[in-house]
Motif scaffolding. Sequence first.
Motif, PDB file in Angstrom:
ATOM      1  N   LYS A 186      37.292  18.970  33.743  1.00  0.00           N
ATOM      2  CA  LYS A 186      36.183  18.150  34.220  1.00  0.00           C
ATOM      3  C   LYS A 186      35.121  17.975  33.133  1.00  0.00           C
ATOM      4  CE  LYS A 186      36.703  19.347  39.108  1.00  0.00           C
ATOM      5  NZ  LYS A 186      36.056  19.952  40.311  1.00  0.00           N
ATOM      6  N   LEU A 187      34.852  19.061  32.411  1.00  0.00           N
ATOM      7  CA  LEU A 187      33.877  18.980  31.322  1.00  0.00           C
ATOM      8  C   LEU A 187      34.352  18.019  30.228  1.00  0.00           C
ATOM      9  CD1 LEU A 187      32.789  22.704  30.900  1.00  0.00           C
ATOM     10  CD2 LEU A 187      31.374  20.820  31.738  1.00  0.00           C
ATOM     11  N   LEU A 188      35.641  18.081  29.896  1.00  0.00           N
ATOM     12  CA  LEU A 188      36.186  17.189  28.875  1.00  0.00           C
ATOM     13  C   LEU A 188      36.083  15.732  29.311  1.00  0.00           C
ATOM     14  CD1 LEU A 188      39.378  19.109  27.692  1.00  0.00           C
ATOM     15  CD2 LEU A 188      37.347  18.614  26.343  1.00  0.00           C
ATOM     16  N   LYS A 189      36.380  15.469  30.578  1.00  0.00           N
ATOM     17  CA  LYS A 189      36.287  14.104  31.108  1.00  0.00           C
ATOM     18  C   LYS A 189      34.864  13.582  30.989  1.00  0.00           C
ATOM     19  CE  LYS A 189      37.158  11.367  35.269  1.00  0.00           C
ATOM     20  NZ  LYS A 189      37.641  11.403  36.688  1.00  0.00           N
ATOM     21  N   TYR A 190      33.896  14.413  31.347  1.00  0.00           N
ATOM     22  CA  TYR A 190      32.492  14.009  31.259  1.00  0.00           C
ATOM     23  C   TYR A 190      32.075  13.823  29.807  1.00  0.00           C
ATOM     24  CZ  TYR A 190      27.432  14.433  31.063  1.00  0.00           C
ATOM     25  OH  TYR A 190      26.118  14.213  30.773  1.00  0.00           O
ATOM     26  N   GLU A 191      32.479  14.754  28.940  1.00  0.00           N
ATOM     27  CA  GLU A 191      32.090  14.688  27.536  1.00  0.00           C
ATOM     28  C   GLU A 191      32.615  13.418  26.866  1.00  0.00           C
ATOM     29  OE1 GLU A 191      30.292  16.422  25.336  1.00  0.00           O
ATOM     30  OE2 GLU A 191      29.532  17.729  26.914  1.00  0.00           O
ATOM     31  N   ILE A 192      33.875  13.098  27.127  1.00  0.00           N
ATOM     32  CA  ILE A 192      34.472  11.905  26.519  1.00  0.00           C
ATOM     33  C   ILE A 192      33.771  10.643  27.013  1.00  0.00           C
ATOM     34  CG2 ILE A 192      36.564  10.506  26.399  1.00  0.00           C
ATOM     35  CD1 ILE A 192      38.160  13.123  26.446  1.00  0.00           C
ATOM     36  N   LYS A 193      33.531  10.595  28.319  1.00  0.00           N
ATOM     37  CA  LYS A 193      32.864   9.423  28.889  1.00  0.00           C
ATOM     38  C   LYS A 193      31.440   9.281  28.371  1.00  0.00           C
ATOM     39  CE  LYS A 193      31.633   7.323  33.330  1.00  0.00           C
ATOM     40  NZ  LYS A 193      31.679   7.464  34.813  1.00  0.00           N
ATOM     41  N   HIS A 194      30.726  10.391  28.280  1.00  0.00           N
ATOM     42  CA  HIS A 194      29.331  10.349  27.840  1.00  0.00           C
ATOM     43  C   HIS A 194      29.217  10.040  26.355  1.00  0.00           C
ATOM     44  CE1 HIS A 194      25.496  12.133  26.421  1.00  0.00           C
ATOM     45  NE2 HIS A 194      25.022  11.656  27.555  1.00  0.00           N
TER      46      HIS A 194
ATOM     47  N   SER B  60      34.593  22.639  25.255  1.00  0.00           N
ATOM     48  CA  SER B  60      34.738  21.225  25.638  1.00  0.00           C
ATOM     49  C   SER B  60      34.081  20.318  24.604  1.00  0.00           C
ATOM     50  CB  SER B  60      34.133  20.987  27.023  1.00  0.00           C
ATOM     51  OG  SER B  60      32.728  21.139  27.010  1.00  0.00           O
ATOM     52  N   LYS B  61      32.940  20.725  24.081  1.00  0.00           N
ATOM     53  CA  LYS B  61      32.251  19.918  23.089  1.00  0.00           C
ATOM     54  C   LYS B  61      32.990  19.948  21.751  1.00  0.00           C
ATOM     55  CE  LYS B  61      27.709  20.167  25.209  1.00  0.00           C
ATOM     56  NZ  LYS B  61      27.740  18.734  25.524  1.00  0.00           N
ATOM     57  N   LEU B  62      33.592  21.081  21.428  1.00  0.00           N
ATOM     58  CA  LEU B  62      34.376  21.178  20.203  1.00  0.00           C
ATOM     59  C   LEU B  62      35.582  20.238  20.262  1.00  0.00           C
ATOM     60  CD1 LEU B  62      35.138  22.546  17.506  1.00  0.00           C
ATOM     61  CD2 LEU B  62      36.320  24.308  18.850  1.00  0.00           C
TER      62      LEU B  62
END
Length: 273
Positions: free
Chosen positions: A4-12, A94-96
């Motif tokens: 979920k964090l990766l999905k948000y990070e990519i979208k943002h 996730s940010k990495l």
Amino acid sequence: MLGKLLKYEIKHSARYTATIYLATLAFAAFSVIALLFNSTWLGVMSCFMLYIAGIASVIVTLVSVIKNFYDTLYGRQGYLTFTLPVKCSTVLLSKLITSVLWIIVGFLVMGVTLVVIFLYAKDKSESVFDMIMDSLLITGLTDMLPSGVVIAEALVMFVVLALLTVITYVGYVFFVVTIANTGKFQSHPKLFGALVFLGIFAGVNTISNVLTENIPLTFNVATDRVFFAFADMFSVEGTLLSYGIGGTIFSAIVAGGLLALTGYIMEHKVNIK
């Protein structure tokens, strides 16, 4: 939760890079159109703009990694991020992953621009390329080229080395931005962050160069195989390419340590503005 964090990070984070990527693809399309319809002026202009956009795509991507990391952790969004029911290490991971992904995309976009420009130049200078290939055939240089399997293995290894370099850059950035938002350093985070980054970059690079020159560990490409050797770059015989990897490994280890330290600082020392 990581998914979920990766999905948000990519979208943002896509909002920082989408515009320059779309512009680059548009210029590439104009170059292809110019190639198909043999339009010289459109081809020259689009290739020039494509070259600028390709370089800009890498620069924008590298800067966006810094901005996204800062905004989502130490800007206003940081209050929300640090209140999520998830460990700081998971947020950092996730940010990495997202940052490494975008940097790879940025360089791939630049690679596409270079390929399109090359194809356009080749089409306009076909005789020059034919002359070069004929010269290679006459001198027998093509017989020295490695096989397709060797080339594929070498490319895989260079991709791994490039990935380590990207992770190293991201590790430096994450650590610098994080430590610049602790204690007294928050009064001048940009200045302090820039000084720390330059210090780490210069120090690690100096040590890496020394290790590369003095640690006998190389990655080698020969006509019939790809291999590692405990020898310096100038003592391995019968190779087309010899690359010292001692410094690269050291830099990656330092980056890993800085990432671990970043996670600790996020957990215990960070002050959100």
